[in-house]
Enzyme design. Sequence first.
Site, mmCIF file in Angstrom:
data_model
loop_
_atom_site.group_PDB
_atom_site.id
_atom_site.type_symbol
_atom_site.label_atom_id
_atom_site.label_comp_id
_atom_site.label_asym_id
_atom_site.label_seq_id
_atom_site.Cartn_x
_atom_site.Cartn_y
_atom_site.Cartn_z
ATOM 1 N N THR A 286 30.101 16.484 29.163
ATOM 2 C CA THR A 286 30.798 16.869 27.928
ATOM 3 C C THR A 286 32.239 17.292 28.210
ATOM 4 O OG1 THR A 286 28.685 17.629 27.079
ATOM 5 C CG2 THR A 286 30.635 18.364 25.897
ATOM 6 N N ILE B 260 29.352 23.435 30.708
ATOM 7 C CA ILE B 260 28.512 22.898 31.787
ATOM 8 C C ILE B 260 27.586 23.984 32.367
ATOM 9 C CG2 ILE B 260 28.487 21.561 33.943
ATOM 10 C CD1 ILE B 260 29.753 20.156 31.404
ATOM 11 N N THR B 261 26.279 23.735 32.226
ATOM 12 C CA THR B 261 25.253 24.695 32.654
ATOM 13 C C THR B 261 25.154 24.742 34.179
ATOM 14 O OG1 THR B 261 24.030 24.140 30.648
ATOM 15 C CG2 THR B 261 22.819 25.315 32.361
ATOM 16 N N THR C 252 22.493 16.019 20.128
ATOM 17 C CA THR C 252 22.207 16.755 18.896
ATOM 18 C C THR C 252 21.052 16.084 18.125
ATOM 19 O OG1 THR C 252 23.737 15.416 17.608
ATOM 20 C CG2 THR C 252 24.651 17.389 18.650
ATOM 21 N N SER C 253 20.572 16.770 17.100
ATOM 22 C CA SER C 253 19.496 16.183 16.273
ATOM 23 C C SER C 253 19.972 14.891 15.613
ATOM 24 C CB SER C 253 19.050 17.189 15.204
ATOM 25 O OG SER C 253 18.445 18.290 15.834
ATOM 26 N N GLU D 183 21.964 18.434 25.098
ATOM 27 C CA GLU D 183 21.363 17.165 25.570
ATOM 28 C C GLU D 183 21.107 16.197 24.411
ATOM 29 O OE1 GLU D 183 18.771 17.086 28.946
ATOM 30 O OE2 GLU D 183 19.437 19.056 29.588
ATOM 31 N N GLY E 154 9.939 41.879 10.655
ATOM 32 C CA GLY E 154 10.745 42.733 9.771
ATOM 33 C C GLY E 154 12.025 43.186 10.470
HETATM 34 C C1 LIG Z 1 24.968 26.280 26.054
HETATM 35 C C2 LIG Z 1 25.326 24.836 26.259
HETATM 36 C C3 LIG Z 1 25.017 24.214 27.460
HETATM 37 C C4 LIG Z 1 25.412 22.884 27.680
HETATM 38 N N1 LIG Z 1 25.195 22.299 28.918
HETATM 39 C C5 LIG Z 1 25.760 21.082 29.188
HETATM 40 C C6 LIG Z 1 25.721 20.526 30.518
HETATM 41 O O1 LIG Z 1 25.135 21.110 31.445
HETATM 42 N N2 LIG Z 1 26.346 19.344 30.734
HETATM 43 C C7 LIG Z 1 27.003 18.667 29.756
HETATM 44 O O2 LIG Z 1 27.575 17.619 30.029
HETATM 45 N N3 LIG Z 1 27.033 19.153 28.474
HETATM 46 C C8 LIG Z 1 26.444 20.343 28.181
HETATM 47 N N4 LIG Z 1 26.486 20.866 26.908
HETATM 48 C C9 LIG Z 1 27.182 20.101 25.859
HETATM 49 C C10 LIG Z 1 26.248 19.540 24.793
HETATM 50 O O3 LIG Z 1 25.455 18.516 25.322
HETATM 51 C C11 LIG Z 1 27.145 19.082 23.637
HETATM 52 O O4 LIG Z 1 27.649 20.245 23.012
HETATM 53 C C12 LIG Z 1 26.410 18.226 22.636
HETATM 54 O O5 LIG Z 1 26.051 16.986 23.196
HETATM 55 C C13 LIG Z 1 27.247 17.960 21.374
HETATM 56 O O6 LIG Z 1 28.523 17.559 21.692
HETATM 57 P P1 LIG Z 1 29.779 18.291 21.009
HETATM 58 O O7 LIG Z 1 29.588 19.752 21.190
HETATM 59 O O8 LIG Z 1 31.009 17.699 21.567
HETATM 60 O O9 LIG Z 1 29.654 17.962 19.480
HETATM 61 P P2 LIG Z 1 30.266 16.666 18.730
HETATM 62 O O10 LIG Z 1 29.907 15.442 19.474
HETATM 63 O O11 LIG Z 1 31.700 16.913 18.464
HETATM 64 O O12 LIG Z 1 29.467 16.703 17.362
HETATM 65 C C14 LIG Z 1 29.779 17.607 16.307
HETATM 66 C C15 LIG Z 1 28.785 17.353 15.170
HETATM 67 O O13 LIG Z 1 28.966 16.023 14.667
HETATM 68 C C16 LIG Z 1 27.731 15.310 14.707
HETATM 69 N N5 LIG Z 1 27.988 13.897 14.964
HETATM 70 C C17 LIG Z 1 28.752 13.360 15.945
HETATM 71 N N6 LIG Z 1 28.746 12.012 15.866
HETATM 72 C C18 LIG Z 1 27.948 11.696 14.806
HETATM 73 C C19 LIG Z 1 27.525 10.470 14.205
HETATM 74 N N7 LIG Z 1 27.915 9.289 14.684
HETATM 75 N N8 LIG Z 1 26.704 10.527 13.124
HETATM 76 C C20 LIG Z 1 26.295 11.728 12.628
HETATM 77 N N9 LIG Z 1 26.651 12.919 13.154
HETATM 78 C C21 LIG Z 1 27.472 12.902 14.239
HETATM 79 C C22 LIG Z 1 26.946 15.977 15.840
HETATM 80 O O14 LIG Z 1 25.560 15.715 15.722
HETATM 81 C C23 LIG Z 1 27.330 17.431 15.622
HETATM 82 O O15 LIG Z 1 26.532 17.958 14.582
HETATM 83 C C24 LIG Z 1 26.065 22.164 26.650
HETATM 84 C C25 LIG Z 1 26.338 22.785 25.425
HETATM 85 C C26 LIG Z 1 25.994 24.110 25.234
HETATM 86 C C27 LIG Z 1 26.368 24.754 23.922
#
Ligand SMILES: Cc1cc2nc3c(=O)[nH]c(=O)nc-3n(C[C@H](O)[C@H](O)[C@H](O)COP(=O)(O)OP(=O)(O)OC[C@H]3O[C@@H](n4cnc5c(N)ncnc54)[C@H](O)[C@@H]3O)c2cc1C
Length: 386
Positions: free
Chosen positions: A126, A159-160, A370-371, A368, A344
């Site tokens: 990321t 990055i975890t 999003t939904s 890993e 509560g």
């Molecule tokens: C605590 C934590 C630990 C993490 N650990 C790691 C790690 O170890 N290594 C690593 O590489 N990453 C890691 N991540 C990153 C994580 O995998 C990303 O935050 C995640 O994949 C979402 O990416 P983003 O935050 O850039 O959101 P974005 O990609 O910017 O998305 C923002 C919103 O838009 C939605 N969206 C985007 N594209 C579309 C589409 N085409 N259609 C519909 N909706 C869409 C997404 O679902 C989301 O709701 C971690 C994140 C957190 C918070």
Amino acid sequence: MDHKLPEELEQLRRTVEEFAHDVVAPKIGDYYERHEFPYEIVREMGRMGLFGLPFPEEYGGMGGDYFALGVALEELARVDSSVAITLEAGVSLGAMPIYRFGTEEQKRQWLPRLCSGELLGAFGLTEPDGGSDAGATKTTARLDERTNEWVINGTKCFITNSGTDITGLVTVTAVTGRTDEGKPRISSIIVPSGTPGFTVAPAYSKVGWNASDTRELSFDDVRVPAANLLGEEGRGYAQFLRILDEGRIAIAALATGLAQGCVDESVRYAKERHAFGRPIAANQAIQFKIADMEMKAHTARLAWRDAASRLIAGEPFKKEAALAKLYSSTIAVDNARDATQIHGGYGFMNEYPVARMWRDSKILEIGEGTSEVQRMLIARELGLVS
Ligand SMILES: Cc1cc2nc3c(=O)[nH]c(=O)nc-3n(C[C@H](O)[C@H](O)[C@H](O)COP(=O)(O)OP(=O)(O)OC[C@H]3O[C@@H](n4cnc5c(N)ncnc54)[C@H](O)[C@@H]3O)c2cc1C
């Protein structure tokens, strides 16, 4: 068809369950409050062999598989998600890419210490400008042919396991060239901790997972040997898709554990807490809520176990992994909200495990994949996207 765990896995489940209750539960709340990484607990997890669960013994592993990892993650997350995600990321994102795509030399160099928990590995995909659209990677790696080194520049975020005292390496994805059509060629490169130019920012202040380590990483003309390339040049995109597919099963097991932990805590509290002269458990509204929570946790367990069985059997599992991750993370949030409600006002107090579970549940719908990304994958597998 037998859905019961075989004796060996049941034994593992009981061992981790005991560890989670006897060692993790009494201590983790304080680490969480202090936003501190629980080194002593992680060291103990290493001694138990948990970081080596799905790896062969010749590399220091326990000779198990992804199913065994899922069983351990579920039991840990029933009590606490920070230690569970430390294990999940250390195994699925840290060590697994090296095991799946590394050369024999890379495996021998890194896996024994990753399997023992002496070192933690991390995976940096990321970036500040995007996580879901990982093809838009901006970090670059240029091969300096004079010195036979990769020169890496860029930033990774969230990055975890990347900044602990025992972090040994981060595998980063970087653009190493362009195809004839101008598309980026992404590769994975191992960057050992402490490499000059590789800086790790202070830990983020997070909503949950407060006893786990999450950092932003900067790469400023970072030089590593050409031999640190993981797998083939230009195959990094395909590699991390595979790693994320597998990782989703592990996250689904973790989410199932959190959902089950919410049931455990709610059953206990509902029997103890009295209102209107009787335990709140005597109210059908509370009973039904907990029955629904149990139904969801049980179904989530079947879903991750199904995906893990397919992975182990060498069958396609992409859709089932996405279904398991989507469902289990959704119901983990549901169960955490309902468990808090059952508690509560006490449910809003950090000293109660359900408050921690509530805060830890939301990230499961984001990390890993999003939904929304899971729904995109499922739709693609159903042939809805050309
Ligand atoms: C605590 C934590 C630990 C993490 N650990 C790691 C790690 O170890 N290594 C690593 O590489 N990453 C890691 N991540 C990153 C994580 O995998 C990303 O935050 C995640 O994949 C979402 O990416 P983003 O935050 O850039 O959101 P974005 O990609 O910017 O998305 C923002 C919103 O838009 C939605 N969206 C985007 N594209 C579309 C589409 N085409 N259609 C519909 N909706 C869409 C997404 O679902 C989301 O709701 C971690 C994140 C957190 C918070």
